[in-house]
Write a protein that holds these residues in place. Structure first.
Motif, PDB file in Angstrom:
ATOM      1  N   ALA A  40       1.003  -1.088   0.072  1.00  0.00           N
ATOM      2  CA  ALA A  40       0.054   0.016  -0.052  1.00  0.00           C
ATOM      3  C   ALA A  40       0.704   1.289  -0.088  1.00  0.00           C
ATOM      4  O   ALA A  40       0.690   2.412  -0.685  1.00  0.00           O
ATOM      5  CB  ALA A  40      -1.076   0.009   1.201  1.00  0.00           C
ATOM      6  N   ALA A  41       2.180   1.207   0.828  1.00  0.00           N
ATOM      7  CA  ALA A  41       2.783   2.226   0.798  1.00  0.00           C
ATOM      8  C   ALA A  41       3.602   2.621  -0.663  1.00  0.00           C
ATOM      9  O   ALA A  41       3.760   3.806  -0.832  1.00  0.00           O
ATOM     10  CB  ALA A  41       3.877   2.049   1.824  1.00  0.00           C
ATOM     11  N   ILE A  42       3.745   1.793  -1.320  1.00  0.00           N
ATOM     12  CA  ILE A  42       4.326   1.763  -2.853  1.00  0.00           C
ATOM     13  C   ILE A  42       3.257   2.576  -3.578  1.00  0.00           C
ATOM     14  O   ILE A  42       3.384   3.401  -4.511  1.00  0.00           O
ATOM     15  CB  ILE A  42       4.653   0.425  -3.367  1.00  0.00           C
ATOM     16  CG1 ILE A  42       5.691   0.027  -2.592  1.00  0.00           C
ATOM     17  CG2 ILE A  42       4.943   0.663  -4.774  1.00  0.00           C
ATOM     18  CD1 ILE A  42       6.230  -1.467  -3.098  1.00  0.00           C
ATOM     19  N   VAL A  43       1.957   2.181  -3.494  1.00  0.00           N
ATOM     20  CA  VAL A  43       0.758   2.691  -4.449  1.00  0.00           C
ATOM     21  C   VAL A  43       0.336   3.972  -3.829  1.00  0.00           C
ATOM     22  O   VAL A  43      -0.066   4.896  -4.654  1.00  0.00           O
ATOM     23  CB  VAL A  43      -0.268   1.522  -4.636  1.00  0.00           C
ATOM     24  CG1 VAL A  43      -1.382   2.197  -5.257  1.00  0.00           C
ATOM     25  CG2 VAL A  43       0.255   0.141  -5.006  1.00  0.00           C
ATOM     26  N   LEU A  44       0.159   4.178  -2.510  1.00  0.00           N
ATOM     27  CA  LEU A  44      -0.540   5.293  -2.063  1.00  0.00           C
ATOM     28  C   LEU A  44       0.591   6.336  -1.454  1.00  0.00           C
ATOM     29  O   LEU A  44       1.658   5.682  -0.732  1.00  0.00           O
ATOM     30  CB  LEU A  44      -1.447   4.749  -1.129  1.00  0.00           C
ATOM     31  CG  LEU A  44      -2.682   3.745  -1.547  1.00  0.00           C
ATOM     32  CD1 LEU A  44      -3.509   3.526  -0.301  1.00  0.00           C
ATOM     33  CD2 LEU A  44      -3.575   4.501  -2.449  1.00  0.00           C
ATOM     34  N   PRO A  45       0.379   7.670  -1.338  1.00  0.00           N
ATOM     35  CA  PRO A  45       1.400   8.482  -0.830  1.00  0.00           C
ATOM     36  C   PRO A  45       1.006   8.261   0.971  1.00  0.00           C
ATOM     37  O   PRO A  45       0.219   7.977   1.216  1.00  0.00           O
ATOM     38  CB  PRO A  45       1.139   9.767  -1.117  1.00  0.00           C
ATOM     39  CG  PRO A  45      -0.468   9.586  -1.358  1.00  0.00           C
ATOM     40  CD  PRO A  45      -0.709   8.219  -1.893  1.00  0.00           C
ATOM     41  N   GLU A  46       2.431   8.296   1.521  1.00  0.00           N
ATOM     42  CA  GLU A  46       2.409   8.155   3.029  1.00  0.00           C
ATOM     43  C   GLU A  46       1.741   9.455   3.455  1.00  0.00           C
ATOM     44  O   GLU A  46       1.790  10.512   2.905  1.00  0.00           O
ATOM     45  CB  GLU A  46       4.051   8.279   3.465  1.00  0.00           C
ATOM     46  CG  GLU A  46       4.062   7.801   4.970  1.00  0.00           C
ATOM     47  CD  GLU A  46       4.363   6.554   5.072  1.00  0.00           C
ATOM     48  OE1 GLU A  46       3.054   5.978   5.380  1.00  0.00           O
ATOM     49  OE2 GLU A  46       5.409   5.961   5.156  1.00  0.00           O
TER      50      GLU A  46
END
Length: 256
Positions: A40-46
């Motif tokens: 999820a961290a790769i796809v969505l911004p932190e």
């Protein structure tokens, strides 16, 4: 061979009663959750866990809100020495909720300074040498442990440089505490904890500090102290990451 829990505040290794199969299942579950979170961290911004602004796990402003401001919490009707590292409000509350509700163990290290400051204040205010004390976390329910895959209080305690000793266990599951007043909480928790031997270590004769995430009315800490004292432990005090700003709690803050 026995381990001396007084060797240092951070020198006691915690025991475990989990069998090989249970440990394997928990590890697979933990790794699975981590893999999903990493994907999820790769796809969505932190996003900041404190304010949800994009860009960082915790932004600079919210990190400042976690700077310890230890406060002594006076629990009405009890002389237990309780210290909390930060108020349970604003970004600190949001970050702690994220650790618990969203099972985000990476945030635990940012809460550790608050707990460490509370532990130091317990030792200072009671005149106890830190090396003489054993940190005993409030036990997690089986349901919470299964849902998160880790024990919040134990994890933050470890990140604070202290090895927790699980000398308490739950005898029964209490009703949901939300919405209950102090008296109702005390009744709800009464007799709910039991001190037990762990890793060959017994509570009898130990000088202990109870550790928890948040103190609200103090009912949980009072029940934990009762169970430990019944087993012969000397309860020096309690330390928590945060304290709710409830009316009826007197908080004496210090920057020491």
């Amino acid at each position: 061979m026995s381990v001396d829990p007084r060797a240092s505040y951070a020198a006691v290794l915690c025991g475990t009663h989990a069998g090989p199969m249970e440990s394997t299942i928990r590890e697979v579950w933990r790794l699975g959750r981590r893999a999903v979170a990493d994907a999820a961290a790769i796809v969505l911004p932190e996003r900041c866990a404190g304010c949800l602004e994009p860009g960082a796990l915790i932004c600079a402003a919210c990190l400042r809100a976690l700077v310890p401001v230890p406060a002594r919490i006076v629990i009405p009707g009890d002389d237990l020495e309780v210290w909390a590292g930060v108020p349970f409000e604003g970004p600190a509350a949001s970050i702690l909720r994220a650790v618990k509700r969203d099972a985000r163990p990476r945030l635990a290290r940012h809460l550790a300074p608050a707990l460490a400051s509370a532990l130091r204040q317990v030792a200072r205010s009671t005149g106890a040498a830190p090396a003489s004390l054993v940190a005993v976390p409030i036990p997690s329910s089986t349901k919470s442990l299964r849902a998160r895959g880790f024990r919040v209080v134990d994890l933050v305690t470890q990140r604070a440089g202290v090895k927790p000793q699980r000398l308490l266990r739950l005898q029964r599951t209490a009703a949901d505490q939300r919405g209950l007043g102090r008296i109702e909480r005390l009744e709800n928790l009464r007799g709910g904890m039991l001190a037990h031997e762990t890793g060959g270590l017994r509570a009898d004769g130990l000088r202990v500090v109870i550790v928890d995430d948040v103190v609200t009315t103090g009912a949980t800490l009072i029940e934990a102290a009762r169970a430990l004292r019944a087993a012969g432990a000397v309860v020096v005090g309690a330390a928590t990451i945060a304290a709710t700003p409830l009316r009826g709690h007197a908080a004496a803050r210090t920057h020491g």
